[in-house]
Motif scaffolding. Structure first.
Motif: not given
Length: 437
Positions: A286-289, A270-272, A334-337
């Motif tokens: 994306t999670v796998a990459s 959910f975060f990604y 925490a601050f990554a977008y």
């Protein structure tokens, strides 16, 4: 084929066995390469079957049945963990006292794998959230019991001079398995059944390899010891911090560190999805990459950390380094977008988790109060990881709700909280465990 890791035979003849008291743990011999490889394959398979649902599959299934209700994932995983926490010492005592031709631990590998696979199939076709939750309880009981059996076999049969590297390999396979597992299921993400069953089938197959190659001595000639009472079972859930301070401090440090870890990993799908503005089902790739890139970091942290801790005969320093790296990765995430920043944070966290887990597992085995009751004490050790894995998913929804707006959850505060807890846990192990360098 001779198994170097097997304990010395203590029987005089099949007709007149000489029971071995439970308290008299046999000396440990160096484990063979074949035994280690097959054990690591089994650990890889169990981790894949167990963690892929937590990392991805359950989120997909819950999103199908209850779109937009992210908190349900925490309730499902947290409830299952609490149930296993309540049962794991009983399973440990049962394992210690199991007397079969297959040995003490292998029956739990077999039963755990079969139960876990059947339950994953049930979740894939469950028509409502209640049955999804019930299915995950059974799946978790099965796979966690198998995982616990593998760790207990390490305490049973791995000598001190090999513990760092084998703990490192265990950490590496545990880190790599869900990454590779998510990559595999990303190719079949349109099929909910395959998303659950494929990792489970692979897990059972790899367990089967270990069952064939990793022979365990017949346990029927071991003394059963005193009869187990309800009071004795309840007592097995506890230990004396006064009598075993290093075991206690390490246990507490692990508890706090893993609480921070699970704050920052349970809701990763959910975060990604939120940070990259993607639908939940499309996050698998994306999670796998990110996971594949993190695999290099996990390899470095687990294997190199484990081997160096053996070579330098220093464990606590690597635990502290792991905690500090986790803080750095958590703060960045925490601050990554954007994708690149998320990758950097994830790489540091993967490195940290692998380094901490691998080396601290070696510390765990070194400070066990009684190796003859390894099943019981390894189950107690698992409390320090299972309690956070149950508690964090239940608490995290309240944290991410703080200051949330516009339907977006506050993952920044969740990741910063996890960083603080991880640092406290690492410092406790580094400063308070005295019998291990």
């Amino acid at each position: 084929m001779t198994q170097d890791a097997e304990p010395t035979d203590t029987t005089t003849s099949p007709a007149a066995p000489t029971p071995v008291p439970d308290a008299a743990a046999p000396p440990l011999e160096k484990a063979s390469a074949g035994y280690i490889v097959s054990m690591m394959a089994a650990n890889f398979g169990v981790a894949m079957a167990y963690v892929v649902p937590i990392s991805y599959s359950l989120a997909v299934r819950i999103d199908e049945l209850a779109p937009g209700r992210e908190e349900v994932l925490g309730y499902v995983t947290g409830t299952a963990q609490f149930i296993f926490i309540a049962l794991s010492p009983l399973i440990g005592v049962w394992s210690d006292r199991t007397r079969t031709r297959l040995g003490r631990r292998r029956p739990f590998l077999i039963a755990g794998g079969l139960l876990g696979l059947a339950a994953l199939g049930g979740i894939a076709v469950a028509p409502n959230l209640l049955l999804v939750g019930a299915g995950w309880v059974l799946a978790m009981l099965g796979w966690a019991a198998a995982s616990q059996a593998i760790l207990t076999m390490q305490a049973d049969r791995i000598p001190e001079e090999q513990r760092g590297r084998i703990s490192g390999l265990t950490g590496f396979t545990g880190q790599a398995a869900p990454i590779i597992g998510v990559l595999i299921v990303s190719g079949v993400s349109e099929s909910t059944t395959l998303v659950f069953l494929l990792p489970g089938v692979l897990g059972v197959l790899l367990l089967a390899v270990f069952l064939v190659v990793g022979k365990e001595p017949d346990s029927r000639n071991l003394a059963v010891g005193t009869r187990v009472s309800v009071r004795a079972i309840l007592a097995s859930y506890a230990f004396s911090p006064r009598r075993h301070p290093d075991f206690a401090w390490n246990w507490l440090g692990r508890l706090i560190f893993f609480t921070g870890l699970y704050f920052n990993t349970t809701f990763s799908t959910f975060f990604y999805a939120q940070r990259l503005d993607l639908p939940v089902r499309e996050v698998a790739a994306t999670v796998a990459s990110i996971g594949i890139l993190g695999l290099v970091a996990a390899t470095l942290g687990a294997i190199v950390g484990g081997f160096l801790s053996d070579r330098l005969r220093r464990r606590r320093l690597f635990v502290l380094i792991g905690a500090l790296l986790f803080v750095a990765g958590a703060v960045i995430e925490a601050f990554a977008y954007d994708f690149v920043t998320l990758v950097v944070g994830s790489l540091l966290m993967q490195l940290a988790i692998a380094a901490f887990g691998a080396v601290d597992q070696a510390i765990v085995i070194a400070v066990l109060p009684d190796r003859a009751e390894a099943g019981r004490y390894m189950a107690v050790v698992q409390f320090s990881q299972k309690i956070p894995s149950a508690l964090a998913p239940l608490v995290a929804p309240f944290i991410i709700g703080i200051g949330s707006s516009g339907g977006e959850q506050n993952y920044t505060i969740l990741y910063l909280t996890g960083a603080v807890l991880a640092l406290i846990g690492g410092l406790l192990v580094f400063t308070r465990v005295r019998s291990v360098r």
